[in-house]
Design a protein around this motif. Sequence first.
Motif, PDB file in Angstrom:
ATOM      1  N   LEU A  88       1.749 -16.065   5.264  1.00 12.73           N
ATOM      2  CA  LEU A  88       1.708 -14.993   4.267  1.00 12.73           C
ATOM      3  C   LEU A  88       1.453 -13.631   4.914  1.00 12.73           C
ATOM      4  CD1 LEU A  88       1.808 -14.162   1.302  1.00 12.73           C
ATOM      5  CD2 LEU A  88      -0.584 -14.852   1.066  1.00 12.73           C
ATOM      6  N   ILE A  89       0.717 -13.616   6.006  1.00 10.75           N
ATOM      7  CA  ILE A  89       0.273 -12.352   6.617  1.00 10.75           C
ATOM      8  C   ILE A  89       1.422 -11.372   6.909  1.00 10.75           C
ATOM      9  CG2 ILE A  89      -0.874 -11.355   8.654  1.00 10.75           C
ATOM     10  CD1 ILE A  89      -2.726 -13.896   8.549  1.00 10.75           C
ATOM     11  N   PRO A  90       2.527 -11.809   7.548  1.00 13.92           N
ATOM     12  CA  PRO A  90       3.596 -10.826   7.804  1.00 13.92           C
ATOM     13  C   PRO A  90       4.307 -10.339   6.543  1.00 13.92           C
ATOM     14  CG  PRO A  90       4.289 -13.025   8.497  1.00 13.92           C
ATOM     15  CD  PRO A  90       2.836 -13.120   8.143  1.00 13.92           C
ATOM     16  N   GLN A  91       4.078 -11.035   5.431  1.00 14.18           N
ATOM     17  CA  GLN A  91       4.758 -10.649   4.186  1.00 14.18           C
ATOM     18  C   GLN A  91       4.017  -9.535   3.441  1.00 14.18           C
ATOM     19  OE1 GLN A  91       6.892 -13.988   2.111  1.00 14.18           O
ATOM     20  NE2 GLN A  91       5.596 -15.296   3.393  1.00 14.18           N
ATOM     21  N   PHE A  92       2.749  -9.274   3.825  1.00 10.97           N
ATOM     22  CA  PHE A  92       1.978  -8.214   3.159  1.00 10.97           C
ATOM     23  C   PHE A  92       2.648  -6.848   3.309  1.00 10.97           C
ATOM     24  CE2 PHE A  92      -2.116 -10.815   3.843  1.00 10.97           C
ATOM     25  CZ  PHE A  92      -2.079 -11.309   2.552  1.00 10.97           C
ATOM     26  N   SER A  93       2.999  -6.478   4.531  1.00  9.69           N
ATOM     27  CA  SER A  93       3.578  -5.145   4.729  1.00  9.69           C
ATOM     28  C   SER A  93       5.048  -5.116   4.312  1.00  9.69           C
ATOM     29  CB  SER A  93       3.439  -4.716   6.191  1.00  9.69           C
ATOM     30  OG  SER A  93       3.986  -5.698   7.039  1.00  9.69           O
ATOM     31  N   LEU A  94       5.730  -6.227   4.509  1.00  6.27           N
ATOM     32  CA  LEU A  94       7.159  -6.278   4.178  1.00  6.27           C
ATOM     33  C   LEU A  94       7.388  -6.143   2.670  1.00  6.27           C
ATOM     34  CD1 LEU A  94       9.972  -6.569   5.271  1.00  6.27           C
ATOM     35  CD2 LEU A  94       9.659  -9.057   5.391  1.00  6.27           C
ATOM     36  N   VAL A  95       6.535  -6.776   1.867  1.00  8.60           N
ATOM     37  CA  VAL A  95       6.721  -6.691   0.417  1.00  8.60           C
ATOM     38  C   VAL A  95       6.538  -5.248  -0.066  1.00  8.60           C
ATOM     39  CG1 VAL A  95       4.321  -7.181  -0.318  1.00  8.60           C
ATOM     40  CG2 VAL A  95       6.222  -7.847  -1.785  1.00  8.60           C
ATOM     41  N   LYS A  96       5.628  -4.504   0.565  1.00  6.19           N
ATOM     42  CA  LYS A  96       5.424  -3.104   0.164  1.00  6.19           C
ATOM     43  C   LYS A  96       6.642  -2.253   0.508  1.00  6.19           C
ATOM     44  CE  LYS A  96       0.423  -3.286   0.713  1.00  6.19           C
ATOM     45  NZ  LYS A  96      -0.716  -2.847   1.505  1.00  6.19           N
ATOM     46  N   GLU A  97       7.274  -2.568   1.624  1.00  6.31           N
ATOM     47  CA  GLU A  97       8.495  -1.852   2.001  1.00  6.31           C
ATOM     48  C   GLU A  97       9.586  -2.066   0.949  1.00  6.31           C
ATOM     49  OE1 GLU A  97      11.973  -2.226   5.378  1.00  6.31           O
ATOM     50  OE2 GLU A  97       9.944  -2.818   5.987  1.00  6.31           O
ATOM     51  N   LEU A  98       9.695  -3.293   0.468  1.00  4.91           N
ATOM     52  CA  LEU A  98      10.716  -3.607  -0.533  1.00  4.91           C
ATOM     53  C   LEU A  98      10.368  -3.019  -1.899  1.00  4.91           C
ATOM     54  CD1 LEU A  98      11.254  -7.212   0.749  1.00  4.91           C
ATOM     55  CD2 LEU A  98      13.073  -5.530   0.545  1.00  4.91           C
ATOM     56  N   VAL A  99       9.082  -3.009  -2.232  1.00  4.17           N
ATOM     57  CA  VAL A  99       8.641  -2.368  -3.486  1.00  4.17           C
ATOM     58  C   VAL A  99       8.983  -0.876  -3.437  1.00  4.17           C
ATOM     59  CG1 VAL A  99       6.566  -1.643  -4.780  1.00  4.17           C
ATOM     60  CG2 VAL A  99       6.839  -4.036  -4.081  1.00  4.17           C
ATOM     61  N   ALA A 100       8.717  -0.246  -2.293  1.00  8.53           N
ATOM     62  CA  ALA A 100       9.001   1.189  -2.133  1.00  8.53           C
ATOM     63  C   ALA A 100      10.492   1.489  -2.255  1.00  8.53           C
ATOM     64  CB  ALA A 100       8.474   1.676  -0.790  1.00  8.53           C
ATOM     65  N   ALA A 101      11.334   0.530  -1.854  1.00  7.45           N
ATOM     66  CA  ALA A 101      12.786   0.728  -1.976  1.00  7.45           C
ATOM     67  C   ALA A 101      13.201   0.915  -3.434  1.00  7.45           C
ATOM     68  CB  ALA A 101      13.532  -0.461  -1.362  1.00  7.45           C
ATOM     69  N   PHE A 102      12.411   0.359  -4.355  1.00  5.95           N
ATOM     70  CA  PHE A 102      12.667   0.536  -5.787  1.00  5.95           C
ATOM     71  C   PHE A 102      12.091   1.840  -6.321  1.00  5.95           C
ATOM     72  CE2 PHE A 102      13.641  -3.912  -5.561  1.00  5.95           C
ATOM     73  CZ  PHE A 102      14.549  -4.118  -6.580  1.00  5.95           C
TER      74      PHE A 102
END
Length: 287
Positions: A88-102
């Motif tokens: 789960l750890i590497p997904q913390f920052s990646l999910v925020k990047e994808l949220v920001a894309a919206f």
Amino acid sequence: MDRNNKVLIVDGMALLFRAFFAQSYSARRLEDGTPTNAIYGFFQYLFDAVNEFSPTHVVCCWDMGSKTFRSDLYSNYKANRPEAPEDLIPQFSLVKELVAAFQIPNVGLEGYEADDCIGTVARKFREVGQVYILTGDQDMLQLVNEDVHVIIMKKGRSNYAVYDLEFLREDKGILPFQVIEMKGLTGDTSDNYPGVKGIGEKTALKLLTEYESIDGILSNLEILPKSVKAKIEADLDMLHLSRTLARINIEVPIECQFDDCAWSVPMDEVTTVFEKYRLSTLLKMIS
């Protein structure tokens, strides 16, 4: 207030953890081995909610590390929580990047929990529209009022309990501020603070129904049953501390502008990013 404005405040951590455990069987990964199963589930939950509640504005709140003002007040606060799963750890920052894309703002502040940011944003935005908080966390029920609804995610997808003042009273038998009072009396095992030893939900509810608040109970100590009185007197400091730990701070110094939260999907940008992370099949949920 414009009743046409409907703000969806997303409890990012609640969705991501729920998605991770719901999708733990999934071997979804990028070429370099980075797992994306939790992110995939996170956006399923997010898009389900957008389709269900049709918000005009969306904002996402996050925890920013385990050290907060609550752990300063009580060193055992959440000390029972296991470390986040390695995948789960590497997904913390990646999910925020994808949220920001919206163009959805990611809101969080060190020293505070996501709950506090959610409470602060809800207080601010209830002046300009109806607020809906998407979470799995019952602590959020203290934020319910005439303009703030709490959507508790139940098992499965698109399965919600939507709390307003009436449903909270009907379902739990309490008012929003009494959510805090209940936690003061009973503690919270998931957050690892004890409340008053020996007082469970049933007794706490009975006391609050009769005396309304912890202050009301304390001013009537002499007429309580001897065993209940003894338990409260033995744990008076922890009672007050537990109530403080349970209370969501709605005055966090965060910047979040209403207009920046408008839900308007930049499909070109989003498509590019989602293709990059092999998540583009999700986009059919919003197109």
